[in-house]
Motif scaffolding. Structure first.
Motif, short mmCIF file in Angstrom:
data_model
loop_
_atom_site.label_atom_id
_atom_site.label_comp_id
_atom_site.label_asym_id
_atom_site.label_seq_id
_atom_site.Cartn_x
_atom_site.Cartn_y
_atom_site.Cartn_z
N GLN A 249 0.65 -1.20 -0.01
CA GLN A 249 -0.16 0.03 -0.19
C GLN A 249 1.02 1.23 0.26
N SER A 281 -9.33 -3.26 -0.17
CA SER A 281 -10.67 -3.10 0.40
C SER A 281 -11.00 -2.88 2.11
N TYR A 283 -8.34 -1.27 3.81
CA TYR A 283 -7.69 0.03 3.72
C TYR A 283 -9.03 1.14 3.42
N ASP A 284 -9.55 0.93 2.44
CA ASP A 284 -10.50 1.87 1.98
C ASP A 284 -11.59 1.88 3.08
N ARG A 285 -11.81 0.90 3.68
CA ARG A 285 -12.92 0.60 4.80
C ARG A 285 -12.47 1.51 6.15
N GLN A 287 -10.25 4.56 6.42
CA GLN A 287 -9.72 5.79 5.88
C GLN A 287 -9.64 6.39 7.21
N TRP A 298 -5.75 10.90 -1.03
CA TRP A 298 -7.07 9.98 -1.39
C TRP A 298 -7.92 10.99 -2.28
N THR A 303 -5.72 8.03 -7.40
CA THR A 303 -5.81 7.66 -5.98
C THR A 303 -4.92 6.45 -6.17
#
Length: 457
Positions: A249, A281, A283-285, A287, A298, A303
């Motif tokens: 990441q 996914s 990581y996105d949840r 933030q 972001w 992105t």
């Protein structure tokens, strides 16, 4: 309160420490030992305690060297709760199921080669074993002091190492233990800086890079950009062994941040990992756990997880197809120490080529293929065949997920009253150097953990 040291006590992997307090037994981490076949075989050894006697397990974060023996712990009788920070709880099934799949495949491969009379190879654990672990998970938010057993309380503080990584504070018997887990460097992209804890009666601190300081991050980024330019001009390919959680990441973050400066639009970028999409996914949840700068990145375009030329390859067929590309490709693949996973297939096809650039961005434990390459090996064995190393080997230490000697000293010096300190999660060379630096400060009781050692506080 008594602490028994059973893992990562003289080595970097296999984190496992047993705390006896308030009439209870609490295990801190239960990690896999990594670093070559001889070391990895030790994961099958019996635990130095009865797993059924453990009342609770507290996990610092979801890297496999901190969670990889939990399925065996449960299989051998542990039935207590498993406490971990919430984002770590989302990552744990991804990590353990992937490790189980690899273990099952390796066992199947060995059994197909097995000769008559040889014992059947068994995986360290199976996917069914992982599901037994997941039923015991009890996620806890950062900064929420929680009673986990009668007379025992814990709190997780952000360690800045990977998403959900935690410093563990444990209170029992009118004493307070602080376990650093793995500490990230200050200023790491995406993640917040490690929290400074002020009070402790005993500190267990990691020491992975206790003998060195990282290069300045700005210099590191400049070096990375020059490396990519050199590879492009030489019509080469760039292979980056990286763990699916953490370094992958961060690398994508830097690619987004320096998209124009590094002329990345001309490259084909592959995140070659079956876990990658699932980890992205998570990581996105989460933030809300990112630092302020990452929040800003972001919002920009492109992105980090949505680069226009990023290919996240899930299937084996997609991964195989990458090796048909002769040049102009950047491949990020696991494992980070090159001791398994898809990176080995890319090495097998490319390690002998002088236009290949192999970039190590994390710690390479003794006994791993990554360590041998970093140390200058001319020949390496991959999937049973010897290969001449023609590729150019680079180490970009400034991108490590672990803080360096300076950062470790600064974190410890943030405690009031110089509490006793035990160094874990480090090879002896690194721990001895760090202990020497700390020993120059009057009144600090520094000890190096050894397997079977007991410290009472």
């Amino acid at each position: 309160m008594r602490v028994h040291f059973h893992g990562a006590a003289g080595e970097v992997t296999g984190s496992m420490h047993l705390v006896e307090a308030a009439g209870k037994r609490v295990l801190l981490d239960c990690g896999m030992i990594q670093g070559g076949s001889a070391n990895e075989a030790r994961n099958f050894d019996p635990f130095p305690f009865d797993p059924a006697s453990i009342d609770a397990l507290v996990v610092s974060h979801a890297h496999i060297d901190h969670i990889g023996r939990i399925p065996r712990l449960v299989w051998q009788g542990f039935r207590g709760p498993v406490f971990i920070q919430r984002a770590g709880a989302d990552l744990m099934p991804i990590m353990l199921l992937d490790a189980a799949s690899l273990a099952e495949n390796d066992a199947d491969r060995e059994n197909r080669r097995r000769r008559a009379g040889e014992p059947e190879a068994m995986p360290l654990f199976t996917r069914d074993d992982v599901h037994d672990v997941l039923a015991l998970l009890q996620p806890i938010a950062y900064d929420a002091r929680t009673q986990i057993l009668p007379g025992v309380e814990i709190a997780f503080r952000d360690a800045g190492h990977i998403l959900g990584s935690s410093i563990v504070e444990l209170w029992a018997d009118d004493r307070k233990l602080v376990f650093s887990g793995d500490l990230g460097p200050r200023g790491t992209p995406i993640l917040r800086d490690p929290v400074q804890v002020r009070e402790a009666d005993l500190v267990l601190m990691e020491s992975t890079y206790g003998d060195r300081n990282h290069r300045d991050r700005i210099d590191t980024i400049h070096e990375f950009g020059e490396l990519l330019e050199q590879a492009w001009n030489g019509r080469g390919k760039v292979l980056i062994p990286a763990f699916a959680v953490g370094r992958s990441q961060e690398l994508l973050y830097w690619f987004a941040r320096y998209w124009d400066e590094w002329k990345l639009s001309r490259w084909r970028i592959f995140l070659d990992s079956p876990m990658a999409a699932k980890v992205v996914s998570v990581y996105d949840r989460h933030q809300r756990l990112f630092d302020a700068e990452a929040q800003k990145v972001w919002k920009d375009h492109p992105t980090p997880f949505n680069l226009p030329n990023l290919h996240i390859t899930a299937s084996t067929e997609e991964s195989i197809a990458i090796n048909r590309i002769e040049n102009g490709a950047i491949v990020i693949a696991g494992s980070g120490m090159a001791n398994g996973g898809r990176i080995l297939h890319h090495f097998r096809h490319n390690i002998d080529r002088r236009d290949t650039h192999v970039v190590f961005v994390g710690y390479q434990a003794e006994g791993t293929l990554g360590r041998r390459l970093v140390d200058g090996a001319k020949w390496v064995r991959i999937h049973g065949h010897d290969h001449r190393v023609g590729a150019r080997i680079h180490t970009i230490g400034g991108l490590s997920a672990h803080t360096d000697q300076r950062g470790l000293i600064e974190w410890y010096e943030g405690f009031e009253g110089k509490p006793p300190l035990v160094l874990v999660h480090g090879e002896d060379r690194a721990r001895e150097a760090l202990a020497g630096e700390l020993g120059e400060r009057d009144g600090i009781d520094v000890r190096l953990a050894r397997p079977g050692m007991v410290v009472e506080v």
